[in-house]
Scaffold this motif. Structure first.
Motif, mmCIF file in Angstrom:
data_model
loop_
_atom_site.group_PDB
_atom_site.id
_atom_site.type_symbol
_atom_site.label_atom_id
_atom_site.label_comp_id
_atom_site.label_asym_id
_atom_site.label_seq_id
_atom_site.Cartn_x
_atom_site.Cartn_y
_atom_site.Cartn_z
ATOM 1 N N SER A 1 0.836 -1.208 0.000
ATOM 2 C CA SER A 1 0.000 0.000 0.000
ATOM 3 C C SER A 1 0.868 1.255 0.000
ATOM 4 O O SER A 1 0.479 2.271 -0.586
ATOM 5 N N VAL A 2 2.052 1.178 0.612
ATOM 6 C CA VAL A 2 2.985 2.320 0.530
ATOM 7 C C VAL A 2 3.367 2.547 -0.933
ATOM 8 O O VAL A 2 3.389 3.671 -1.433
ATOM 9 N N LYS A 3 3.654 1.454 -1.637
ATOM 10 C CA LYS A 3 4.026 1.530 -3.057
ATOM 11 C C LYS A 3 2.884 2.126 -3.880
ATOM 12 O O LYS A 3 3.091 2.989 -4.733
ATOM 13 N N ALA A 4 1.667 1.669 -3.579
ATOM 14 C CA ALA A 4 0.508 2.165 -4.331
ATOM 15 C C ALA A 4 0.282 3.653 -4.088
ATOM 16 O O ALA A 4 -0.216 4.368 -4.955
ATOM 17 N N ARG A 5 0.680 4.137 -2.896
ATOM 18 C CA ARG A 5 0.531 5.573 -2.607
ATOM 19 C C ARG A 5 1.680 6.385 -3.171
ATOM 20 O O ARG A 5 1.746 7.587 -2.975
ATOM 21 N N GLY A 6 2.611 5.739 -3.851
ATOM 22 C CA GLY A 6 3.686 6.482 -4.518
ATOM 23 C C GLY A 6 5.060 6.266 -3.921
ATOM 24 O O GLY A 6 6.044 6.805 -4.421
#
Lengths: 372, 362
Positions: free
Chosen positions: A106-111
């Protein structure tokens, strides 16, 4: 897939003969723990538990580094990975481990720039290619991954790569065995020690444990025949009432282990207390970077806030990691907790006991056995 | 430079001639203007030659279909990285993907459209190569690309080249084939070795530092499937009840889908599944299960047991089916589940993957 022809250690006839040998010496029930998650995975993948006599209960140990990495460290990883100008690198399995708020995916998905690597040296290469970024490697693992991680720190020092650091979560097997054996609830009567850990460390560390707690410990490999040989030797000792350390993986493991690797480990790391997720603090059960290499320590390089981690109240992974419960005894198993939506780390990694049960035998629990 | 020579150089006022941009894709290639037209003429029309495209209209007018047939439509987008890999490229994959999806429905694929999303900076040579692979695969499959579209995105907003293909085929109305038509007792035939596409692409990425003598199996399966259907022909319908090409998620995922659609159980024999040594070794090393590795030139057939031998023989007679084998059968219980009989003699359940396959770490 005719695995028999390709791999002698999967030869059906030899496997069946070994099971018969176990039956022959067995006179009563025994509980044996395989420490390593890789062995748990192989046992479920090949259905070895179905082949064994009912009297043998296999208890799955805490030997999955993904599962036991503390919530506090996962939360730190999430904070560091969210920072601007940070490239956070990790083995793939860690990306889905739930922290208090989300996971690395989810960190990756948030950028956030989160990348999967297969070796710490890949991470070092990323650091060289991105001199304006801070590159962090999530160094999890048992004694097996420690030499490579230690070498990576030495390499970073030699090449003067200053934008590289490690978030270290190293854990060690022998203190975990001691902790399990010291528990008032302990049911484990014999251990399969992890072959690859002993490849690095040798098996001298287990000798005092076996004699102090009067338990047989057998160094065991990962192929079906290896695992059954390990179980056979433990059973034989239990039946005879002996408690030796034996090496059933002598094609790889020696008593002393890999001494140059051990030297590199002790050059870079020192022993520390470590929190095991679901279990708690085990004294002197981990490794951290020595002060000499403090500048490569991500915990010291980045300011992270200490969050009071919140585990799911439904998750019983602590009891599972200690061998006190089986995954299917959890109310959330396969319903509220699945690999897609894991409540605890044991459901995430392929080496976690819950994931192995979910993947390979959810329909039958562990009670399904066929006879050879 | 002397004054004299400068005077000689001056040939009058002129505008600088714009670059032709025939070597790499620029944003203008997606403008619909002259650059787009040049690209269509030089790359697409030059290779996909057929009367439908030569009309240069906004759509293709296709011939009437006989009333005994139904139309089957399928679409597939391709974003593979790298564009070129051992055994194929994104172009061959884009044609085969849609041809195979139509074919496993029991239909004969006829016409395809191709939509390209190109990233600024892509070498036109690369595009030409990809298009020539498409032409080759389409010729092999006997289909025509009759409509197309090209868009260009800025550098960094794509990954070289993405291709969508949509295809239509025709299926005889008497043919009842589908994932929900599998029956208890059906034999499961697999047309060949598993996992080669997945492993070949993984290695082609070069991140793992591994090499193996492996090629993707990407191939159009319509002729193989036609041969199998011919062998399965019965007085009423066909002995083949369902077919599926086990692409992403491998044969495990395809089998689970069918078990769920038909509300049956499927038991597979691990020792019967054909697999190459190299695939097995790479998977062992990286902690992947070959049952979940992608294939692009394989088909699973669910067939009536009375005809299984004939159908297997027919499949084996085709070059893409030489290593075909019966790998299991359809059972009543446990419904909606796939059981794998391991080489050890134990049984385990096959589950859908919960995400990307993750490598083992210790």
């Amino acid at each position: 897939m005719d695995l028999r022809l390709r791999y002698g250690f999967r030869d059906t006839k030899l496997v069946q003969a070994k099971v018969r040998q176990i039956r022959k010496v067995l006179t009563r029930p025994w509980s044996i723990m395989e420490i390593c998650g890789g062995q748990t995975h192989a046992i479920k993948k090949f259905g070895l538990d179905q082949l064994l006599p009912e009297e043998i209960e296999l208890i799955h140990g805490p030997g999955c580094p993904v599962c036991v990495t503390s919530l506090e460290l996962v939360d730190k990883a999430l904070q560091i990975a969210s920072l601007p100008d940070v490239i956070f690198t990790s083995y793939g399995d860690m990306l889905r481990v739930p922290g208090s708020s989300g996971d690395l995916f989810s960190v990756k998905a948030r950028g956030g720039d989160v990348r999967v690597v297969y070796s710490p040296l890949d991470s070092l290469k990323i650091a060289q290619e991105n001199p304006t970024k801070q590159v962090v490697f999530f160094a999890i693992g048992f004694e097996t991954t420690a030499p490579a991680n230690a070498m990576c720190v030495l390499q970073a020092e030699a090449l003067k790569i200053e934008n590289f650091s490690m978030l270290v979560s190293h854990v060690c097997v022998p203190p975990a065995i001691r902790a399990i054996l010291s528990s008032p609830h302990n049911r484990v009567q014999g251990f399969l020690a992890a072959g690859h850990v002993c490849t690095v460390m040798g098996y001298w560390e287990y000798v005092p444990i076996a004699s102090q707690f009067r338990v047989p410990i057998v160094v065991t490999g990962f192929e079906p025949l290896d695992i059954l040989e390990g179980i056979y030797r433990v059973v034989l000792q239990l039946e005879r009432g002996t408690h030796e350390v034996e090496n059933a993986y002598s094609r790889v493991v020696t008593y002393e282990g890999n001494i140059p690797a051990q030297k590199v480990i002790s050059q870079v790391f020192e022993v520390c207390d470590r929190t095991w997720r679901g279990i708690g603090v085990i004294p002197r059960s981990g490794w951290k970077l020595r002060d000499t290499y403090a500048r490569f320590d991500a915990e010291r390089r980045f300011e992270t806030q200490s969050v009071e981690g919140q585990e799911s109240p439904l998750c019983i992974s602590g009891l599972i990691l200690q061998g006190l419960k089986k995954p299917y005894e959890c109310a959330a198993f396969g319903t509220l907790c699945t690999p897609q939506n894991p409540l605890g780390a044991t459901m995430v990694s392929s080496e976690g006991a819950c994931a192995a049960y979910y993947q390979y035998s959810r329909h039958a629990g562990s009670s399904e056995r066929s006879h050879v | 430079m002397s004054d004299q020579s400068r005077a000689l150089d001056f040939l009058g006022a002129y505008c600088p001639v714009p670059l032709s941009h025939s070597e790499q894709i620029v944003i203008g290639h997606g403008s619909g203007g002259r650059l787009t037209h040049n690209l269509i003429e030089e790359v697409f029309a030059a290779q996909f030659k057929n009367p439908f495209l030569e009309q240069r209209d906004d759509g293709a007018v296709l011939p009437e279909v006989d009333s005994e047939f139904e139309i089957v439509l399928s679409t597939d987008s391709h974003v593979i990285s790298p564009i070129f890999f051992p055994g194929g490229d994104i172009g061959r994959l884009a044609i085969c993907g849609t041809v195979n999806d139509i074919s496993v429905m029991g239909a004969k694929p006829l016409y395809l459209s191709a939509g390209f999303i190109l990233e600024e900076g892509l070498q036109v040579e690369v595009l030409k190569h990809v298009v020539s692979s498409m032409v080759e695969a389409a010729e092999e499959a006997g289909v025509q690309v009759v409509a197309g579209d090209t868009k260009v995105v800025e550098k960094g907003k794509g990954d070289g080249i993405f291709i969508n293909t949509t295809g239509i085929g025709i299926r005889h109305k008497s043919l009842q084939i589908g994932g929900c038509r599998v029956q208890v007792g059906d034999q499961v035939i697999l047309s060949g070795t598993i996992g080669e596409h997945g492993v070949a692409v993984l290695l082609a990425r070069g991140e793992l530092g591994l090499t193996a003598d492996l090629r993707s199996d990407v191939a159009p399966l319509n002729q193989l499937i036609a041969v199998a259907l011919e062998a399965g022909r019965q007085e009423k319908g066909n002995a083949i009840h369902a077919m599926r090409d086990p692409t992403r998620g491998g044969i495990a995922t395809a089998l689970i889908e069918i078990a769920r659609q038909s509300n049956v159980g499927i038991q597979i024999d691990e020792t019967a599944i054909p697999i190459r040594e190299a695939v097995l070794s790479v998977c062992e090393m990286l902690g992947f299960d070959p049952l979940y590795m992608a294939n692009e030139g394989k088909c699973l057939f669910f067939v009536d047991p009375s005809k299984a031998g004939d159908i297997l023989k027919a499949i084996r007679s085709h070059p893409y089916g030489v290593e075909a084998a019966i790998i299991g059968e359809v059972i009543p219980q446990p419904a909606r589940k796939v059981l794998l009989r391991t080489s050890m003699g134990s049984t385990r359940l096959l589950e859908m993957l919960s995400g990307e396959m993750l490598p083992r770490i210790c």
